[in-house]
Write an enzyme that holds these catalytic residues in place. Structure first.
Site, PDB file in Angstrom:
ATOM      1  N   HIS A 142      -8.723  -1.434  18.335  1.00 26.21           N
ATOM      2  CA  HIS A 142      -8.643  -0.198  18.099  1.00 26.21           C
ATOM      3  C   HIS A 142      -9.707  -0.153  18.217  1.00 26.21           C
ATOM      4  CE1 HIS A 142      -6.372   2.825  16.590  1.00 26.21           C
ATOM      5  NE2 HIS A 142      -6.967   2.509  14.887  1.00 26.21           N
TER       6      HIS A 142
ATOM      7  N   GLN B 185      -1.181   7.512   1.708  1.00 25.60           N
ATOM      8  CA  GLN B 185      -0.623   8.174   2.891  1.00 25.60           C
ATOM      9  C   GLN B 185       1.006   7.867   3.944  1.00 25.60           C
ATOM     10  OE1 GLN B 185      -0.303  11.093   1.645  1.00 25.60           O
ATOM     11  NE2 GLN B 185      -1.920  12.057   2.341  1.00 25.60           N
TER      12      GLN B 185
ATOM     13  N   GLY C  46       1.078  -0.939  -0.398  1.00 25.06           N
ATOM     14  CA  GLY C  46      -0.171   0.156  -0.169  1.00 25.06           C
ATOM     15  C   GLY C  46       0.984   1.153  -0.264  1.00 25.06           C
TER      16      GLY C  46
ATOM     17  N   ASP D 221       2.165  -1.943  -4.598  1.00 18.91           N
ATOM     18  CA  ASP D 221       0.834  -0.974  -4.936  1.00 18.91           C
ATOM     19  C   ASP D 221       0.037  -1.427  -6.368  1.00 18.91           C
ATOM     20  OD1 ASP D 221      -0.516   1.484  -3.357  1.00 18.91           O
ATOM     21  OD2 ASP D 221      -1.684   1.357  -5.039  1.00 18.91           O
TER      22      ASP D 221
END
Length: 318
Positions: A175, A12, A9, A33
């Site tokens: 989380h 950002q 990935g 990616d």
């Protein structure tokens, strides 16, 4: 021979991870990616800063798992980030499909890697990743607790006007909105936070507000950014885990790890303190929880279990 970290990935978080790893000279980096141009562009951009920042790591971008072969560490950020108004659970169906493909790619090319998962909804995705890939449970771990703890400590430092390095605390559990900041294990300049409350340095109401803000820490940033979600702090947290593994630092870090009886739970991933060294998760550290912390932790694990059951409805193979 330099170690190799693959980042699945190149969004950002992936780009920020690559930059931080390079700045620390930690390992060679492969950015993977499905949009290969994004991976190649970011790798090239960071590589061109090496003469300025004086690092010696190789950076490359790819959309082919063969290029990630024999990675020492794999950090997974692939998936759709949360959009405003979207819950972590909404993400589940989309990101389960993505994580299944990633798991196949990893087990075929880097079966010995230490795998850190950052994709949300974190606890369920890391559990699905382990099941899909069949990798050893001590080598598959989720990044959440370090980030949540970091947010909590930062908010406390802002409120109390005390440097972050003088505050010790951590956050356990899932989380998400059920995470559990450990107030009994929170020390401000060596003093228990309860003592500061009794000395009127901080009110219980203020403390509750900070706990609440920590739980909603990701959503607050999503709201500000409008397009996208947090990436600097999550990337820094992922690098800390990778570094502890590669350099056998044996740091005690709160991570989403597999429980096999610890804290009274079996066959589930949840946020707990673990020791990360060259063997992966070398130990789950059991700390004494107060009755309230125990109740909150149990509730948190229960909500992870419910979400995993929802995942099983989406994919009965889990």
């Amino acid at each position: 021979m330099k170690k190799k970290i693959t980042l699945i990935g190149a969004g950002q978080i992936g780009g920020t991870l690559a930059h931080l790893i390079a700045l620390k000279n930690l390992a060679d980096v492969v950015l993977f990616d499905v949009a290969s141009g994004l991976a190649k562009g970011k790798a090239l951009d960071i590589a061109q800063s090496s003469p300025v920042n004086n690092f010696e790591v190789s950076l490359s971008g790819t959309d082919n798992y063969e290029d990630t072969k024999d990675s020492d560490v794999i950090i997974i950020t692939a998936g759709v980030p949360r959009k405003p108004g979207m819950t972590r659970d909404d993400l589940l169906e989309i990101n389960l499909k993505i994580i299944k493909q990633v798991a196949d790619g990893i087990k075929n090319t880097s079966p010995n890697a230490f795998v850190i998962c950052i994709t949300n909804p974190l606890d369920v995705i890391v559990m699905a990743l382990q099941k899909y890939s069949g990798l050893p449970k001590n080598k598959v771990v989720g990044m959440a607790g370090i980030l949540d703890s970091s947010r909590f400590i930062y908010f406390l430092s802002e409120e109390l006007k005390i440097p972050v390095n003088k505050i010790k605390s951590f956050v356990l559990g899932g989380h998400g909105d059920s995470m559990v900041p450990m107030l009994d294990s929170t020390f401000i300049d060596g003093k228990e936070i309860k003592k500061l409350v009794s000395e009127n340095k901080i009110s219980i109401e203020k403390l509750d507000k900070i706990v609440e803000r920590t739980k909603k820490g990701g959503a607050e940033i999503v709201k500000f950014l409008e397009k996208g979600s947090a990436f600097y702090a999550p990337a820094a947290s992922g690098v800390e885990m990778a570094e502890s593994y590669l350099n056998d630092l044996k740091k005690q870090l709160p991570c989403a790890a597999y429980l096999n009886g610890e804290y009274g739970f079996k066959d589930i991933y949840a946020g707990v303190p673990v020791v990360i060294g060259s063997k992966g998760v070398e130990k789950v550290v059991e700390i004494k929880l107060s009755d309230l912390e125990k109740k909150n932790f149990n509730d948190s694990v229960k909500s992870v279990t419910e979400l995993f059951n929802a995942a099983k409805k989406i994919d009965p193979n889990l």
